[in-house]
Design an enzyme around this catalytic site. Structure first.
Site, PDB file in Angstrom:
ATOM      1  CD  GLU A 107       6.758   9.150   0.620  1.00  0.00           C
ATOM      2  OE1 GLU A 107       6.344  10.020  -0.166  1.00  0.00           O
ATOM      3  OE2 GLU A 107       7.791   8.492   0.408  1.00  0.00           O
ATOM      4  CE1 TYR A 115      -3.079  -3.064   0.710  1.00  0.00           C
ATOM      5  CE2 TYR A 115      -2.020  -3.234   2.853  1.00  0.00           C
ATOM      6  CZ  TYR A 115      -2.850  -3.763   1.884  1.00  0.00           C
ATOM      7  OH  TYR A 115      -3.458  -4.965   2.086  1.00  0.00           O
ATOM      8  CE1 TYR A 133       6.947  -1.698   6.729  1.00  0.00           C
ATOM      9  CE2 TYR A 133       7.992   0.014   8.049  1.00  0.00           C
ATOM     10  CZ  TYR A 133       7.440  -0.405   6.852  1.00  0.00           C
ATOM     11  OH  TYR A 133       7.373   0.462   5.789  1.00  0.00           O
ATOM     12  CG  ASP A 183       6.131   2.618  -3.572  1.00  0.00           C
ATOM     13  OD1 ASP A 183       6.385   2.939  -2.401  1.00  0.00           O
ATOM     14  OD2 ASP A 183       6.990   2.196  -4.357  1.00  0.00           O
TER      15      ASP A 183
END
Length: 398
Positions: free
Chosen positions: A293, A21, A211, A23
């Site tokens: 990001e 998910y 993560y 990029d």
């Protein structure tokens, strides 16, 4: 800048889905914003429509071409499902490798333009890079690179400084967020819509999108000992892999809405949601743990204290990137508050168990000061134009 700054321009964006998910999340937000706010005719080429559909539920992964939110979405296969006709601007998102036929089409367009003044020019070719707060970004943003083919490719770097490509933030994001947070009942309504029960208005609610990390397990153990109820909202995925010792059922068997109690902590399994729903989730939580990001940036617009679990890189280079952002984000904090927030982020990312627990307890004692800073930060970060505005201006100037 007005919405008619680039009337009738055609743009292509190519995106290879990485880590499911990350990029595509950034690319899809940009594609929608360029279409909605600047009336650009945009085609988004995506190689993994199934993963894309998790954040855009109305997307049909079986179709080679479809239109969603005004954006034409094409399945990026090799060969492409339709002949490629060069547009005015071509963006390769995050250094994805363009198909040979696309580069060939651009080169042929370039040759025809050089030999005939009436022929259209090759697209303005941009590589949209990853977001970073590092100092070198300002010096590299917008630089051209001459390819072996003779075409020029420009490197477009998002960033936090005035000389960078800016930050993705739709024009209605901050007003919508402020309106949402002004009514506390909105968050309880959202939790109900998501199938989450047993959350009271005064409970501490934490969203978790990280993560794998032993530090996350240690925080859950700490939250379980809290004197007041704590709710951790966790989607199925990598975060839960860290919590197997707390969860009796296999991760694969967990269902959205399911609850796992552990002392004064309740872990809620979140359903997958679209981007607007995820934004509202971040707006509705007291603290957010985010990664990558897209969620990292949306947590900033949520104006809530957050922890950034940055993607690990070789030689611990991710810690350099983390340090650069902490310098930026903490510049207006008091030295004591800055040290606290930095300490928690460093401890979490280095999986320092005792330090993570200690810094979290300090955070709770300073939540109001962190909240005050988090609410001011979006205003400071967007004092200049956002990424889409700067990108449109860059194209006009080029």
């Amino acid at each position: 800048m007005t919405n008619s700054a680039l009337p009738n321009q055609r743009w292509d964006i190519f995106c290879a889905v990485v880590d499911n998910y990350g990029d595509i999340g950034v690319t899809w937000r940009l594609a929608k914003q360029l279409t909605t706010e600047y009336s650009i005719h945009l085609t988004l080429w995506v190689d993994d429509l199934k993963s894309f559909s998790h954040i855009l539920p109305e997307l049909n992964p079986k179709l080679d071409s479809q239109v969603q939110h005004g954006v034409t979405i094409n399945h990026w296969t090799e060969p492409l499902p339709t002949p490629f006709i060069p547009a005015d601007v071509l963006i390769e998102a995050f250094a994805c490798n363009l198909p040979a036929e696309v580069q060939h089409s651009m080169l042929e367009c370039h040759k025809k333009h050089k030999s005939s003044l009436g022929a259209p020019a090759a697209p303005l070719w941009l590589n949209l890079e990853y977001l970073s707060a590092e100092d070198w970004v300002e010096g590299c943003h917008g630089l051209p690179s001459l390819q072996n083919s003779g075409l020029k490719k420009y490197f477009y770097f998002p960033g936090f400084g005035a000389k960078t490509g800016g930050l993705i933030c739709e024009k209605d994001t901050l007003p919508n967020r402020m309106q949402w947070q002004a009514d506390p009942s909105n968050r309880l309504k959202l939790f109900t819509q998501l199938g989450l029960s047993g959350i009271n208005l005064t409970d501490t609610v934490i969203s978790v999108f990280s993560y794998e990390s032993a530090a996350l397990l240690s925080l859950c153990q700490l939250w379980a000992q809290s004197s007041t109820p704590v709710h951790a909202l966790v989607p199925k995925g990598r975060s839960l892999n860290s919590l197997t010792s707390l969860i009796a059922s296999p991760i694969s068997e967990l269902q959205a809405g399911q609850q796992i109690g552990f002392g004064n902590l309740t872990i809620h399994i979140l359903p997958m949601t679209d981007q607007q729903g995820y934004d509202r989730l971040l707006w509705s939580c007291d603290i957010n743990i985010v990664r990558g990001e897209d969620s990292f940036l949306r947590a900033q617009w949520a104006a809530r204290p957050f922890v950034w679990h940055i993607y690990p890189q070789e030689d611990d280079y991710h810690l350099v990137k983390l340090d650069a952002f902490m310098d930026c984000y903490g510049a207006e904090m008091s030295p004591e508050l800055n040290q606290l927030w930095r300490g928690l982020n460093v401890a979490f990312n280095q999986e320092q168990i005792a330090a993570t627990q200690n810094e979290w307890q300090k955070l709770l004692l300073n939540r109001q000061a962190l909240l005050d800073h988090a609410q001011q930060w979006p205003i400071n970060a967007l004092i200049d134009e956002d990424l889409a505005s700067r990108l449109v201006q860059f194209v006009k100037n080029s």
